[in-house]
Enzyme design. Structure first.
Site, PDB file in Angstrom:
ATOM      1  N   LYS A  44      -9.869  -0.112  -2.826  1.00 44.46           N
ATOM      2  CA  LYS A  44      -9.460   1.179  -2.248  1.00 44.46           C
ATOM      3  C   LYS A  44      -8.174   1.098  -1.435  1.00 44.46           C
ATOM      4  O   LYS A  44      -8.008   1.749  -0.420  1.00 44.46           O
ATOM      5  CB  LYS A  44     -10.587   1.792  -1.391  1.00 44.46           C
ATOM      6  CG  LYS A  44     -11.933   1.904  -2.101  1.00 44.46           C
ATOM      7  CD  LYS A  44     -11.828   2.524  -3.477  1.00 44.46           C
ATOM      8  CE  LYS A  44     -11.355   3.968  -3.446  1.00 44.46           C
ATOM      9  NZ  LYS A  44     -11.110   4.496  -4.822  1.00 44.46           N
ATOM     10  N   HIS A 106      -9.586  -7.791  -7.444  1.00 45.54           N
ATOM     11  CA  HIS A 106      -9.837  -7.605  -6.008  1.00 45.54           C
ATOM     12  C   HIS A 106     -10.205  -8.937  -5.355  1.00 45.54           C
ATOM     13  O   HIS A 106     -10.669  -8.964  -4.211  1.00 45.54           O
ATOM     14  CB  HIS A 106     -11.008  -6.633  -5.791  1.00 45.54           C
ATOM     15  CG  HIS A 106     -10.690  -5.197  -6.116  1.00 45.54           C
ATOM     16  ND1 HIS A 106      -9.509  -4.596  -5.752  1.00 45.54           N
ATOM     17  CD2 HIS A 106     -11.425  -4.249  -6.750  1.00 45.54           C
ATOM     18  CE1 HIS A 106      -9.524  -3.329  -6.160  1.00 45.54           C
ATOM     19  NE2 HIS A 106     -10.667  -3.097  -6.770  1.00 45.54           N
ATOM     20  N   SER A 136     -11.862   5.266   2.829  1.00 45.36           N
ATOM     21  CA  SER A 136     -11.773   5.414   1.381  1.00 45.36           C
ATOM     22  C   SER A 136     -12.895   4.634   0.691  1.00 45.36           C
ATOM     23  O   SER A 136     -13.512   5.124  -0.266  1.00 45.36           O
ATOM     24  CB  SER A 136     -10.406   4.914   0.897  1.00 45.36           C
ATOM     25  OG  SER A 136     -10.261   5.152  -0.482  1.00 45.36           O
ATOM     26  N   ARG A 254      -9.301  10.754  -4.088  1.00 41.97           N
ATOM     27  CA  ARG A 254      -9.837  11.737  -3.147  1.00 41.97           C
ATOM     28  C   ARG A 254      -8.740  12.458  -2.375  1.00 41.97           C
ATOM     29  O   ARG A 254      -8.541  13.645  -2.501  1.00 41.97           O
ATOM     30  CB  ARG A 254     -10.809  11.017  -2.196  1.00 41.97           C
ATOM     31  CG  ARG A 254     -11.828  11.896  -1.493  1.00 41.97           C
ATOM     32  CD  ARG A 254     -12.764  11.036  -0.651  1.00 41.97           C
ATOM     33  NE  ARG A 254     -12.025  10.244   0.307  1.00 41.97           N
ATOM     34  CZ  ARG A 254     -11.694  10.638   1.530  1.00 41.97           C
ATOM     35  NH1 ARG A 254     -12.059  11.816   1.968  1.00 41.97           N
ATOM     36  NH2 ARG A 254     -10.999   9.853   2.337  1.00 41.97           N
TER      37      ARG A 254
END
Length: 292
Positions: A44, A106, A136, A254
């Protein structure tokens, strides 16, 4: 897709779930090529954004059809991912037909397969300030059924503070990659906040790092196409086809803003977090902006 949410467990000192460790041997033995480009981030922190920018820089001219037919997660495979009824990340990377391969991870720096270092691959790391990153991640975990149960904001924030997140502690992750950059010159360390502030400037820096001679006109076109609202409306980047995401809970893309943490942190939570932050970041030169 109905799978029970996974449990976190300690994996070589880092919190993980089985979705990212089930294929561990193949991940660790992955054979990098010298022209591979790794996109590395804590979850994120602008990962999809960066993947899309790189994909456009490299392939828009030669593979324009991809723009409307191939979702970003197929163009840029997620190396350590083992998702039910979906090809393994390592297999997707191995079968990419485009070159250079752009591969997303990640993983904290100590887990990156050693062949990437041996081949002296270029790595683009993007970091996001801890407070916005936590917010997030919270909203993502609410909608992503392959993530552990997030609980309420307060308990989630406590877990974030303790580093009990998939892929471990934010502090360890951003600092680990920052330290590595001091000795490995092929890391381009970027900040989410800089990308929001001036996307065009950051695209220029990327081109310079990657040795690309993209025209000004093309860079400007890419800048327009990677704006948040454009990507949010684009089915190739908004992950609307991903069955593990519950869009009734939240959007995958978002807000994409800097400073949304102010709508979530209470005064007390903010003070406690600042205290912890000071202590955790006291030995690094790494600095973040929580507003722009």
């Amino acid at each position: 897709m109905d799978h029970p949410r996974p449990e976190l467990f300690d994996f070589h000192g880092v919190s993980m779930t089985h979705y990212f460790t089930d294929n561990w041997e193949n991940v660790q033995n992955f054979k990098a090529r010298p022209d591979d480009i790794v996109v590395a981030t804590y979850p994120k922190a602008g990962t999809t954004w960066l993947c899309y920018i790189l994909d456009l820089l490299y392939f828009r001219q030669t593979h324009p059809d991809r723009e409307t037919t191939v979702p970003i997660y197929e163009r840029v495979p997620f190396l350590e991912m083992t998702m039910p009824s979906y090809p393994l990340g390592t297999e997707m990377a191995d079968t990419l037909t485009t070159s250079p391969r752009i591969i997303k991870t990640h993983l904290p720096v100590q887990f990156l397969p050693k062949s990437f270092w041996e081949q002296n691959c270029k790595i683009v790391y993007c970091a996001r300030n801890a407070k916005d990153n936590a917010v997030s991640y919270f909203h993502f975990d609410r909608m992503e059924k392959l993530q552990p149960e997030p609980g309420d904001w307060s308990s989630f924030l406590q877990r974030f503070r303790e580093g009990k997140m998939v892929f471990g502690s934010w502090f360890d992750h951003v600092c680990g990659w920052w330290e590595k950059k001091q000795t490995y010159s092929n890391i381009h360390y970027m900040f989410f906040e800089d990308m929001v502030e001036d996307t065009g400037r950051e695209i220029k820096h990327l081109c310079s790092f990657l040795g690309l001679s993209t025209s000004e006109e093309e860079k400007e076109k890419i800048r327009g196409d990677v704006q948040f609202d454009v990507m949010k409306a684009n089915p190739m980047t908004n992950l609307s086809e991903d069955g593990s995401l519950d869009f009734s809970v939240s959007q995958f893309l978002r807000k994409g803003k800097v400073g949304d943490w102010k709508n979530h942190f209470t005064v007390a939570q903010n003070e406690q977090f600042d205290e912890l932050y000071k202590q955790k970041m006291k030995n690094t030169t790494l600095q973040f902006r929580t507003e722009i």
